[in-house]
Design an enzyme around this catalytic site. Structure first.
Site: not given
Ligand code: PEP
Length: 236
Positions: A7, A9, A91, A93, A160, A166, A196
């Site tokens: 990904n 991002k 996701h 985010e 996740e 991150g 991570s």
């Protein structure tokens, strides 16, 4: 066979994406690696790439529309231009930074499911939920399946934990196996771990029971590292 997804991002340009994809393609081809590999670049870097069948380009996000007046969004008219048929939905985010609600996510899921897209659907709990224990974590995660057809044939799941994304803090093997075995007992779909994952831990994580691969952000953006990640998991 591991499923390995990158990904991007909000990283890489159109030019660096093209060189990344071409390099990964060559790597898979010249080493006869059959792992299922996905790359999710920024929307501005989507393109038609000539790749081996096990390398797929997907979109990180798109609106539940063919086209229309949705400023800043893209729809299937733009995806069709590059034959993109794979999408990341849910996701963390998008949920926690960009404020997508479960009902918006479910609507998006239904729209792309109807069109037969391969969907990588992400779920995961924030730190305060994790700190209240496994039962609360599973309750939270199960709520993220509200409105989602978990029997959909083109579905891959990705667990996740938000606190691991991150941050450099990877979930422990115990954390991963407890959540994965609970999800797997309910939903018989491939289940990736994300949060991570790096060159040094990807093989150990992907070898865990109930882990079918990894969804990787930060550690996948360097093409040499991503090749090493694929190499380290190719026989799992
Ligand atoms: C992700 O964005 O899905 C992710 C897992 O990021 P990172 O690998 O950087 O934690």
């Amino acid at each position: 066979m591991s499923i390995i997804a990158s990904n991007f991002k909000t990283n890489h340009t159109r030019k660096s994406t093209a060189s990344f994809v071409n390099e990964i393609n060559e790597f898979l081809k010249s080493n006869d690696i059959l792992s299922e590999v996905y790359v999710f670049p920024t929307s501005t870097a989507l393109d038609s790439f000539d790749t081996v069948p096990n390398l797929t380009l997907g979109v990180q996000n798109a609106y539940a529309t063919q086209k229309g007046s949705f400023t800043g969004e893209i729809g299937t008219e733009q995806l069709d231009e590059f034959a993109i048929k794979t999408i990341l939905i849910g996701h963390s985010e998008r949920r926690h930074v960009l404020g997508e609600s479960q009902s918006e996510i479910a609507k998006k899921f239904a729209f792309y499911k109807e069109l037969g897209y391969k969907i990588i659907y992400c779920i995961g709990e924030p730190l305060e939920v994790k700190q209240s224990g496994l039962e609360k974590t599973l309750e939270y995660v199960y709520e993220q399946f509200e409105g989602i057809d978990t029997n959909y044939e083109n579905l891959i799941l990705a667990y996740e934990p938000v606190w691991a994304i991150g941050t450099g803090v990877t979930a422990t093997n115990d954390d991963i196996t407890s959540v994965h075995s609970a999800i797997k007992a309910r939903i018989a779909k491939p289940l990736l771990y994300g949060g991570s994952v790096k060159v040094g831990n990807v093989a150990e994580i992907c070898a865990l029971d109930g882990v079918d691969g990894a969804l990787i952000g930060t550690a996948s953006w360097n093409v040499e590292d991503f090749k090493q990640i694929i190499e380290n998991t190719k026989d799992l």
